[in-house]
Design a protein around this motif. Sequence first.
Motif, PDB file in Angstrom:
ATOM      1  N   PRO A  23       0.808   4.702   1.989  1.00 11.49           N
ATOM      2  CA  PRO A  23       1.893   3.719   2.039  1.00 11.49           C
ATOM      3  C   PRO A  23       2.637   3.814   3.372  1.00 11.49           C
ATOM      4  O   PRO A  23       2.513   4.799   4.100  1.00 11.49           O
ATOM      5  N   LEU A  24       3.437   2.803   3.667  1.00 13.04           N
ATOM      6  CA  LEU A  24       4.259   2.862   4.870  1.00 13.04           C
ATOM      7  C   LEU A  24       5.251   4.023   4.750  1.00 13.04           C
ATOM      8  O   LEU A  24       5.869   4.210   3.697  1.00 13.04           O
ATOM      9  N   PRO A  25       5.413   4.807   5.803  1.00 18.95           N
ATOM     10  CA  PRO A  25       6.320   5.961   5.724  1.00 18.95           C
ATOM     11  C   PRO A  25       7.785   5.538   5.671  1.00 18.95           C
ATOM     12  O   PRO A  25       8.182   4.521   6.238  1.00 18.95           O
ATOM     13  N   GLY A  26       8.575   6.332   4.961  1.00 19.08           N
ATOM     14  CA  GLY A  26      10.012   6.131   4.932  1.00 19.08           C
ATOM     15  C   GLY A  26      10.497   5.003   4.060  1.00 19.08           C
ATOM     16  O   GLY A  26      11.681   4.639   4.101  1.00 19.08           O
ATOM     17  N   GLY A  27       9.614   4.408   3.260  1.00 18.16           N
ATOM     18  CA  GLY A  27      10.012   3.281   2.422  1.00 18.16           C
ATOM     19  C   GLY A  27       9.759   3.561   0.958  1.00 18.16           C
ATOM     20  O   GLY A  27       9.414   4.683   0.559  1.00 18.16           O
ATOM     21  N   PRO A  28       9.887   2.538   0.134  1.00 15.12           N
ATOM     22  CA  PRO A  28       9.728   2.727  -1.312  1.00 15.12           C
ATOM     23  C   PRO A  28       8.285   2.744  -1.796  1.00 15.12           C
ATOM     24  O   PRO A  28       8.029   2.973  -2.976  1.00 15.12           O
ATOM     25  N   GLY A  29       7.337   2.481  -0.896  1.00 11.35           N
ATOM     26  CA  GLY A  29       5.952   2.407  -1.319  1.00 11.35           C
ATOM     27  C   GLY A  29       5.403   3.737  -1.799  1.00 11.35           C
ATOM     28  O   GLY A  29       5.815   4.805  -1.352  1.00 11.35           O
ATOM     29  N   LYS A  30       4.450   3.663  -2.725  1.00  8.48           N
ATOM     30  CA  LYS A  30       3.788   4.858  -3.221  1.00  8.48           C
ATOM     31  C   LYS A  30       2.299   4.565  -3.375  1.00  8.48           C
ATOM     32  O   LYS A  30       1.897   3.397  -3.489  1.00  8.48           O
ATOM     33  N   PRO A  31       1.451   5.599  -3.382  1.00 12.07           N
ATOM     34  CA  PRO A  31       0.018   5.362  -3.545  1.00 12.07           C
ATOM     35  C   PRO A  31      -0.283   4.698  -4.887  1.00 12.07           C
ATOM     36  O   PRO A  31       0.143   5.189  -5.940  1.00 12.07           O
ATOM     37  N   LEU A  32      -1.016   3.590  -4.830  1.00 11.40           N
ATOM     38  CA  LEU A  32      -1.372   2.845  -6.028  1.00 11.40           C
ATOM     39  C   LEU A  32      -2.879   2.886  -6.242  1.00 11.40           C
ATOM     40  O   LEU A  32      -3.650   3.177  -5.325  1.00 11.40           O
ATOM     41  N   LYS A  33      -3.277   2.565  -7.454  1.00 12.86           N
ATOM     42  CA  LYS A  33      -4.694   2.586  -7.820  1.00 12.86           C
ATOM     43  C   LYS A  33      -5.101   1.200  -8.310  1.00 12.86           C
ATOM     44  O   LYS A  33      -4.370   0.552  -9.061  1.00 12.86           O
ATOM     45  N   LEU A  34      -6.275   0.738  -7.869  1.00 10.34           N
ATOM     46  CA  LEU A  34      -6.800  -0.551  -8.290  1.00 10.34           C
ATOM     47  C   LEU A  34      -6.886  -0.613  -9.808  1.00 10.34           C
ATOM     48  O   LEU A  34      -7.447   0.280 -10.448  1.00 10.34           O
ATOM     49  N   THR A  35      -6.337  -1.661 -10.387  1.00  9.32           N
ATOM     50  CA  THR A  35      -6.352  -1.767 -11.850  1.00  9.32           C
ATOM     51  C   THR A  35      -7.606  -2.451 -12.376  1.00  9.32           C
ATOM     52  O   THR A  35      -7.932  -2.325 -13.557  1.00  9.32           O
TER      53      THR A  35
END
Length: 353
Positions: A142-154
């Motif tokens: 994810p972009l550093p320093g933001g709210p993003g987190k590693p996600l998994k394809l559903t």
Amino acid sequence: MRLGINLGYWGAGMDADNLAVAQEADRLGYAVCWAAEAYGSDAATVLAWVAAQTENIDVGSAIFQIPARAPAMTAMTAATLDTLSGGRFRLGIGVSGPQVSEGWYGVTFDKPLARTREYVEIVRRAMSRERLSFEGEHWTLPLPGGPGKPLKLTVHPVRERIPLYIAAIGPKNLEQTGEIADGALLIFFSPEHAEQTTLGALRAGRARAGAQPGRELEGFDVVPTVPLAVGEDVPALADHFRPYTALYVGGMGSRKQNFYNRLARRMGYERAAAEIQDKYLAGDKSGAAAAVPHELIDSTTLIGPVERIADRMQAYAEAGVTTLNLAPAGFTREERIASLRAAVAATERAGLA
């Protein structure tokens, strides 16, 4: 050697005919049907439409343009198409060219090899359904320093590994394609020049990926798209493809960045390639077409009666082609379907069926 069909770009007024051609190829046992995109129709929508109205033939993107989609989006699209088609999707990608990348998508055309390598790695990670994180020169997830987190394809693709192809022309791109892809999408492929223009670089890449000496191309799909025209008058059939060849060799890219012009030069047509480009860029398209050598057209197309096409198909197979992707000429549905049937007859005559 399997047969494929390339429908090219959608939206040219022959959409219903294109579907009929794809359905006939399905009925005849063709292995795969490809659709392209540039700055008109997108390939994903077309492939979903074709897959919904065919039964057995694979559908493939030739190509999804790397500057058009984030790699995670490409993984989503591939997984969706594979699911909708019942496991019949093949993912073909490519960097496109500087004019389309920068003029249409607003994406700088820089470091195409490094960009492609990162793109493929992200797409493969996403399609494997691992939690997606990546740190590279071109993408960070994810972009550093933001709210993003590693996600998994559903979405669960039908297959654990969707075949991934790269459109490649230049030696370095071909070598990297051999290293990181499952197949290569090729254009202006000549059996007589295959080793020095294409296969040698692919083998080098496969060797770098760990392939055993002498068996580098085993399991690797070599897929050239080859224009097809059936008839008795070979020179007239060759003339039909003069504007097409002149467009690519002369006008597909700038003077400094035309991959097809460079390929023609590597095939030994240095003087002709320069003349074609000079005339095309000066606006003399008919002169550029006239400057295309007959031998260049003849060596990169399938033209003539069925017997001659069968001999040429044998040459493609002996050169290492595993899927011969046909682009049948003709302005009517009937002409193109007749070409598909003639190609099947040629493979049977050549003992390739």
